[in-house]
Design a protein around this motif. Structure first.
Motif, mmCIF file in Angstrom:
data_model
loop_
_atom_site.group_PDB
_atom_site.id
_atom_site.type_symbol
_atom_site.label_atom_id
_atom_site.label_comp_id
_atom_site.label_asym_id
_atom_site.label_seq_id
_atom_site.Cartn_x
_atom_site.Cartn_y
_atom_site.Cartn_z
ATOM 1 N N UNK A 206 0.823 -1.214 0.000
ATOM 2 C CA UNK A 206 0.000 0.000 0.000
ATOM 3 C C UNK A 206 0.859 1.266 0.000
ATOM 4 N N UNK A 207 2.055 1.184 0.581
ATOM 5 C CA UNK A 207 2.833 2.390 0.845
ATOM 6 C C UNK A 207 4.121 2.530 0.043
ATOM 7 N N UNK A 208 4.635 1.445 -0.474
ATOM 8 C CA UNK A 208 5.904 1.514 -1.204
ATOM 9 C C UNK A 208 5.621 1.510 -2.709
ATOM 10 N N UNK A 209 6.177 2.490 -3.387
ATOM 11 C CA UNK A 209 5.847 2.716 -4.796
ATOM 12 C C UNK A 209 7.009 2.428 -5.742
ATOM 13 N N UNK A 210 8.029 1.739 -5.247
ATOM 14 C CA UNK A 210 9.117 1.314 -6.119
ATOM 15 C C UNK A 210 9.129 -0.214 -6.179
ATOM 16 N N UNK A 211 9.711 -0.805 -7.217
ATOM 17 C CA UNK A 211 9.673 -2.271 -7.361
ATOM 18 C C UNK A 211 10.608 -2.982 -6.401
ATOM 19 N N UNK A 212 10.402 -4.274 -6.253
ATOM 20 C CA UNK A 212 11.216 -5.067 -5.343
ATOM 21 C C UNK A 212 11.374 -6.504 -5.841
ATOM 22 N N UNK A 213 12.499 -7.082 -5.447
ATOM 23 C CA UNK A 213 12.718 -8.524 -5.571
ATOM 24 C C UNK A 213 12.715 -9.093 -4.164
ATOM 25 N N UNK A 214 12.350 -10.362 -4.050
ATOM 26 C CA UNK A 214 12.294 -11.016 -2.746
ATOM 27 C C UNK A 214 13.089 -12.306 -2.782
ATOM 28 N N UNK A 215 13.472 -12.757 -1.606
ATOM 29 C CA UNK A 215 14.358 -13.905 -1.506
ATOM 30 C C UNK A 215 13.654 -15.216 -1.836
ATOM 31 N N UNK A 216 12.335 -15.270 -1.651
ATOM 32 C CA UNK A 216 11.589 -16.512 -1.868
ATOM 33 C C UNK A 216 10.234 -16.228 -2.507
ATOM 34 N N UNK A 217 9.698 -17.243 -3.162
ATOM 35 C CA UNK A 217 8.410 -17.118 -3.816
ATOM 36 C C UNK A 217 7.256 -16.865 -2.870
ATOM 37 N N UNK A 218 7.387 -17.260 -1.600
ATOM 38 C CA UNK A 218 6.296 -17.026 -0.654
ATOM 39 C C UNK A 218 5.978 -15.544 -0.533
#
Length: 361
Positions: free
Chosen positions: A276-288
């Motif tokens: 809801x609050x972060x407007x830049x993209x991200x990668x995450x360590x796991x698919x979960x």
């Protein structure tokens, strides 16, 4: 003569019994298997590893049918034609103090000794670290899954090539480079990023590995800053500030964050606030985390971790493999995952050329 014939009959009866006729064979004895989870039932990673574990147990004939999978998942215990399976919970995501971990380790270890298993599965770092040390060099073989980066750090194996104890299993190397490469493919303009992590064992481990890769200049983006805290308010404030300074985030872990009262904030609530609050993209360590709303990940699959642990256990139980000489290994990478809803909210148009292997709606 009659006495001789009677003696011969008795001798043959004893002989047949000794080789398995007229008496149950030892090989037909049901194996008793204990499964220790580091976390709790509601944690998504735990559910994924359980799916892999159960699917492999069914594939190798330890489960007779899928109904037994349902019963085990619901009740933490099941008896099949081949095994008696019992699950125990360390609950270390929610019981994190040294005192609580010590108490849960004693409780779980006592239950294991009472159960008297033929094999022990240890799921993830804290089970391996705390419960594993209780049964190190015991006669019971141990198979772990989900240890971050290397099992050598906990002293339960001497080395990857030659474990040397009664312990082997499956560990996570982490697909950090692949996750950031996927992010770069989905959002070509990103150049800088910051790490967002909590202070949990997993969070610290992932953070350190990404920082190491950044120092070695092996990442496609430049690391600007790292956030590592258990305070949710602090975590939120720093995320809000950093999104004006970097192009993207790398989500290492956020299931260990606490609110002002010291209560743990659920991973789902953290993820909901974030998207809801972060407007830049991200990668995450796991698919979960992609399933919880984050943009993308090269999945270090929990399903594959659980499945591969059973493959190793099967070799031990049926083929005489010895953990001391059975090198731990990593399973194949999971899918390159992207959350469609998150991509849409960020104004990203997804195409086939990005190499996406699985979409999360």
């Amino acid at each position: 003569m009659k006495i001789w014939k009677l003696s011969a009959v008795l001798f043959m009866g004893l002989l047949l019994t000794s080789i398995g006729y007229g008496a149950p064979q030892e090989a037909s004895k049901k194996k008793r298997i204990a499964v220790v989870s580091s976390y709790h039932r509601e944690y998504l990673w735990t559910q994924e590893t359980n799916e892999g574990l159960c699917e492999a147990l069914l594939t190798f004939g330890y489960f007779d049918n899928k109904e037994q999978i349902t019963a085990y998942t619901k009740n933490d215990t099941v008896e099949t034609s081949k095994i008696i399976l019992k699950k125990l919970w360390l609950d270390s995501k929610r019981k994190k103090s040294k005192k609580e971990k010590a108490r849960m380790t004693r409780q779980v270890s006592k239950e294991i000794r009472t159960f008297r298993p033929d094999l022990i599965f240890l799921g993830d770092d804290n089970a391996a670290r705390y419960v594993g040390s209780e049964f190190l060099d015991a006669a019971t073989p141990i198979v772990f899954w989900g240890i971050n980066n290397t099992p050598v750090k906990y002293g339960i194996v001497h080395s990857i090539d030659r474990p040397g104890h009664n312990v082997t299993g499956v560990y996570q190397t982490g697909y950090y480079i692949e996750s950031l490469n996927l992010l770069k493919a989905v959002v070509p303009g990103v150049k800088t990023f910051a790490i967002l992590a909590d202070g949990s064992t997993s969070g610290r481990s992932h953070k350190k590995k990404v920082e190491y890769l950044a120092r070695a200049k092996r990442l496609p983006l430049r690391l600007v800053e790292t956030v590592s805290t258990d305070d949710f308010d602090d975590w939120k404030q720093k995320a809000l500030e950093l999104q004006t300074k970097v192009d993207a985030f790398f989500l290492a872990q956020y299931s260990g964050l606490k609110d002002r009262t010291g209560a743990y904030v659920s991973a789902e609530d953290v993820a909901n606030w974030y998207v809801r609050n972060i407007k830049i993209p991200e990668a995450a360590v796991q698919g979960q985390f992609v399933k919880q709303g984050m943009l993308c990940s090269a999945d270090d699959s929990g399903y594959n971790q659980g499945y591969e642990a059973v493959v190793i256990a099967h070799d031990i139980l049926t083929k005489g493999a010895k953990p001391a000489t059975y090198p731990p290994r990593t399973p194949k990478r999971g899918a390159l995952m992207v959350n469609r809803h998150r991509a849409k909210s960020l104004g990203i148009t997804l195409t086939e050329k990005m190499g996406i292997e699985r979409y999360v709606e």
